[in-house]
Design a protein around this motif. Structure first.
Motif, short mmCIF file in Angstrom:
data_model
loop_
_atom_site.label_atom_id
_atom_site.label_comp_id
_atom_site.label_asym_id
_atom_site.label_seq_id
_atom_site.Cartn_x
_atom_site.Cartn_y
_atom_site.Cartn_z
N SER A 1 -6.01 17.02 7.34
CA SER A 1 -6.06 18.23 6.51
C SER A 1 -4.69 18.77 6.12
CB SER A 1 -6.92 19.34 7.15
OG SER A 1 -6.20 20.04 8.12
N ASP A 2 -3.60 18.02 6.40
CA ASP A 2 -2.28 18.42 5.89
C ASP A 2 -2.30 18.42 4.37
OD1 ASP A 2 -1.09 18.76 8.29
OD2 ASP A 2 0.10 16.92 8.26
N GLY A 3 -1.62 19.37 3.78
CA GLY A 3 -1.50 19.38 2.32
C GLY A 3 -0.55 18.29 1.87
N SER A 4 -0.58 17.97 0.55
CA SER A 4 0.32 16.93 0.03
C SER A 4 1.14 17.48 -1.12
CB SER A 4 -0.48 15.70 -0.41
OG SER A 4 -1.30 16.03 -1.51
N HIS A 5 2.14 16.72 -1.50
CA HIS A 5 3.07 17.13 -2.54
C HIS A 5 2.65 16.50 -3.88
CE1 HIS A 5 6.78 17.61 -4.78
NE2 HIS A 5 6.90 16.29 -4.87
N TYR B 1 0.78 -1.24 0.00
CA TYR B 1 0.00 0.00 0.00
C TYR B 1 0.81 1.29 0.00
CZ TYR B 1 -0.41 0.87 5.27
OH TYR B 1 -0.24 1.14 6.59
N HIS B 2 0.08 2.29 -0.52
CA HIS B 2 0.51 3.68 -0.44
C HIS B 2 -0.78 4.50 -0.41
CE1 HIS B 2 2.40 7.47 -0.93
NE2 HIS B 2 3.59 6.97 -1.22
N VAL B 3 -0.99 5.26 0.65
CA VAL B 3 -2.27 5.98 0.75
C VAL B 3 -2.17 7.41 0.21
CG1 VAL B 3 -3.16 4.57 2.64
CG2 VAL B 3 -1.94 6.68 3.17
N GLY B 4 -1.03 7.74 -0.42
CA GLY B 4 -0.93 9.01 -1.13
C GLY B 4 -1.17 10.21 -0.23
N GLN B 5 -2.15 11.01 -0.60
CA GLN B 5 -2.37 12.27 0.12
C GLN B 5 -2.83 12.07 1.57
OE1 GLN B 5 -5.40 13.32 -2.87
NE2 GLN B 5 -6.75 13.99 -1.22
N GLY C 1 -1.62 17.11 -5.23
CA GLY C 1 -1.35 17.97 -4.08
C GLY C 1 -2.54 18.30 -3.20
N LEU C 2 -3.59 17.47 -3.26
CA LEU C 2 -4.78 17.75 -2.41
C LEU C 2 -4.51 17.37 -0.95
CD1 LEU C 2 -6.15 18.31 -5.08
CD2 LEU C 2 -8.08 16.95 -4.33
#
Ligand SMILES: Cc1cc2nc3c(=O)[nH]c(=O)nc-3n(C[C@H](O)[C@H](O)[C@H](O)COP(=O)(O)O)c2cc1C
Ligand code: SF4
Length: 660
Positions: free
Chosen positions: A132-136, A105-109, A125-126
């Motif tokens: 609620s942390d932003g993503s890259h 797995y990888h849960v991304g954002q 980047g959502l």
């Protein structure tokens, strides 16, 4: 005699292997690594379910990259160090004829910086819906890095002896984030058209196949949550699955419920219907020609599972919590002993409830879960010397102690002062939606009968009766009693609630046992912020009373947030017009009104006809105190030691009986 569950016990060809039946122990984060490696706890947990007859096990996910680490119990990512340790798990499971795959797995954002110390990576980047942390937003080279991470993790799985891998796309994980237009806003070759949005998943699958060859299962875990507009619709998911199936990229697809946007549906609690994910599996089955389809989510019982297979709604079924609660579910169903299956309560208290707090998981009704390696599984060694045992008290502590002691060959008598078994847990089972507790207590009654435990209801023993009984071992499981004093943790200078003697005051226990005579307007003091207060308030509200709940916690039933049931409970209370006053205590009861202190806010007076107290009970030690004056030795378990929940009662009952 008809063959039990005929459809469920048909073998199934899955790529290069044949499953001996259709029951899968589906993927779940048991969170059992030790220093990042699978150890004895992990091996024994899975081996017990293989021994119990599951045809396939999907082992909890391994993160495929440093940005994919999600829990404290995750396995080490990106290192071959895990291989010899997983080999012990796969060898143990294979010994029982069970197929074993590994979820990747990888849960991304939706990652967790607290555990990964990495920014979350995503297509566009959502923000994370966990915190609620932003993503890259990933660059091309970073996407390639993650694809390679999946392939490397699959190589490790293969070298560890797994029969295949399950790629985690469910609940809006990274793969799903690429598929879903809401989260994939890219204009390069990874976004836009269906083909571009499927590039990430298909690249992973093609490269795994190339690396692993033909004899390796590739599964795909997806989900459906129609209530979330931003997620894929059923038609979109069907299109995506058909696209992969046309290219024969995966061998099976499994469809869960809920999502990170609607978490409560992922591990359905008592407010959800049975067979929740089955309609979605059925919809996917309509669009695949190559892949097997697995139904999951709240299938619970072999009866449900057999129906799903018989009706052609899916090819196989995942039963997760059902097999946490009873690792031998499959074999008991096969052998015509379905009535012996210890039935999961859908309570989420010790499985998800422990994962939620980042511990290894266990089970409320099966405390051996996670302890198989030290407790010898959900099976007990015969006693060296059979002894005559007296258990006093038929709540769950006493029931479990009596059951396990009898299973080990002791001669057991259980006495209960009331006219039924179950104690406090019986009352809990009378709360709305909690009827599964009643089924569990019926299971105890059946087991005790089979084990020839002598059960004496309406029986109260004085110390001289205990002495005269002449047991080799006396186990006191006398439970607890509601104090009725209204003591509140946040007003500790009051031993009892001022005005509690002015009348119209009842305990939650009196309400649930139908002894209370409530007026139309009722205040419930939910001191513990738990099922006792919340469930009793719901029971009263559903009976048509106007309910106000007062709790010192930040939300009603906050202590049960770990089970996800609190959300629906509050929604249901609000629908019924209940008023929820949080971070508050009752300063005084006037017989027809309560003065309420809201911490840091204004005091208020609320008129009411009745006050219901859901406060901490007091241990019932009367018999223990009296026996202490005699020469009769005894041991105590459950609420008689200290008033707590059913979790500790069952744990202590089993532990004690295993050691006599
Ligand atoms: C403690 C726990 C952790 C879970 N973690 C995962 C996970 O890591 N991956 C996954 O695909 N599903 C996970 N699930 C969801 C289960 O696979 C399954 O869909 C869910 O428990 C509902 O099925 P059940 O009613 O048979 O338990 C988890 C479930 C539980 C109880
Ligand atoms: S803790 Fe509750 S929901 Fe979880 S497996 Fe056990 S009985 Fe089922």
């Amino acid at each position: 005699m008809p063959e039990p569950f005929r459809h469920l016990f048909q073998p199934l060809k899955l790529r290069h292997v044949t499953l001996k039946n259709r029951i899968v122990f589906g993927a779940h984060t048991a969170n059992m690594s030790e220093a990042g490696l699978p150890g004895e706890r992990h091996r024994a947990y899975y081996e017990e379910r293989a021994l119990g007859g599951a045809a396939m096990i999907v082992v909890e996910p391994v993160p495929v990259h440093r940005t994919a680490v999600l829990t404290r119990g995750n396995f080490k990512h990106s290192t071959d160090e895990i291989i010899p340790h997983f080999r012990k798990v796969t060898d143990a499971v294979h010994r029982h004829g069970t197929v074993i795959c590994h979820q990747l797995y990888h849960v991304g954002q939706h990652g967790d910086f607290d555990n990964s110390y990495e920014p979350n990576w995503s297509p566009s980047g959502l923000p994370s819906f966990h915190d609620s942390d932003g993503s890259h937003a990933m660059r091309e080279a970073e996407i390639e890095e993650i694809v390679a991470g999946f392939v490397e993790a699959a190589r490790r799985a293969r070298e560890s002896g797994f029969d295949g891998v399950e790629l985690f796309a469910a609940y809006h994980a990274l793969i799903d984030q690429f598929w879903t237009p809401f989260s994939n806003r890219r204009e390069d070759r990874w976004g836009g058209s269906l083909e571009n949005r499927c590039r990430f998943s298909s690249e992973i699958m093609r490269r795994i196949r190339k690396m692993a060859g033909d004899d390796f299962i590739i599964g795909l875990a997806v989900n459906m949550e129609p209530s979330v507009k931003a997620s894929l619709s059923m038609e979109q998911l069907q299109e995506i699955i058909a696209w992969h199936d046309d290219r024969a990229l995966m061998d099976y697809v499994t469809c869960g419920t809920g999502s990170y946007f609607e978490f409560t549906g992922i591990i359905p609690n008592v407010f959800f219907a049975d067979k929740l994910g089955v309609p979605y599996a059925e919809a996917l089955k309509k669009v695949v020609k190559h892949a097997r389809v697995q139904a999951e989510s709240h299938i619970r019982t072999p009866e449900n599972a057999d129906y799903v297979i018989a009706a052609g709604q899916a090819d196989m079924v995942s039963i997760v919590r059902g097999q946490i609660a009873d690792p031998h579910l499959a074999n008991k169903a096969r052998d015509g002993r379905a009535g012996d299956i210890r039935p999961c309560l859908s309570c989420n208290q010790m499985c998800w409830g422990r994962r939620y707090r980042d511990y290894w998981i266990s089970c409320l009704i099966n405390p051996s879960a996670g302890r198989e390696f030290e407790w010898g599984g959900d099976r007990f060694l015969p006693a060296h010397t059979p002894r005559k045992i007296l258990v006093v008290g038929g709540g769950v502590a006493g029931l479990e102690a009596a059951r396990v002691a009898a299973e080990r060959g002791h001669q057991v008598t259980l006495i209960e002062a009331s006219n039924r078994l179950g104690g406090q847990f019986h009352l809990a089972g009378l709360q709305p939606r909690r009827g599964q507790i009643g089924d569990f207590l019926d299971w105890y009654a059946r087991q005790l009968e089979k084990l020839q435990v002598k059960v004496l209801l309406n029986t109260y023993f004085e110390p001289h009766d205990v002495e005269a009984f002449g047991a080799d071992e006396v186990i006191l499981a006398t439970g607890s009693q509601p104090g009725g004093h209204g003591f509140q943790r946040f007003l500790p200078h009051f031993d009892k609630l001022p005005g509690v003697d002015r009348g119209n005051v009842w305990t939650a226990e009196e309400v649930m046992s139908r002894q209370a005579r409530l007026g139309p307007r009722v205040i419930v003091l939910d001191e513990g912020a738990n099922w006792k207060g919340g469930g009793t308030a719901l029971h009263i509200a559903e009976a048509g009373h106007r309910v106000t709940v007062v709790t010192p916690a930040a939300s009603v039933m906050m202590e049960m947030a770990r089970t996800n049931a609190d959300v629906q409970l509050r929604q249901r209370l609000r629908q019924l017009g209940a008023v929820l006053i949080t971070e508050a205590a009752i300063r005084e009861w006037h017989g027809d009104a309560a003065d309420i202190t809201v911490f840091g806010g204004k005091d208020m007076r609320i008129e009411a006809d009745s006050l219901v107290l859901s406060t901490t009970n007091s241990a019932d030690t009367a018999l223990a105190d009296a026996l202490s004056a005699t020469t009769v030795p005894y041991r105590m378990i459950g609420d008689a030691v200290a008033a707590r929940t059913a979790v500790m009662a069952i744990y202590e009952g089993r532990k004690l009986a295993m050691n006599i």
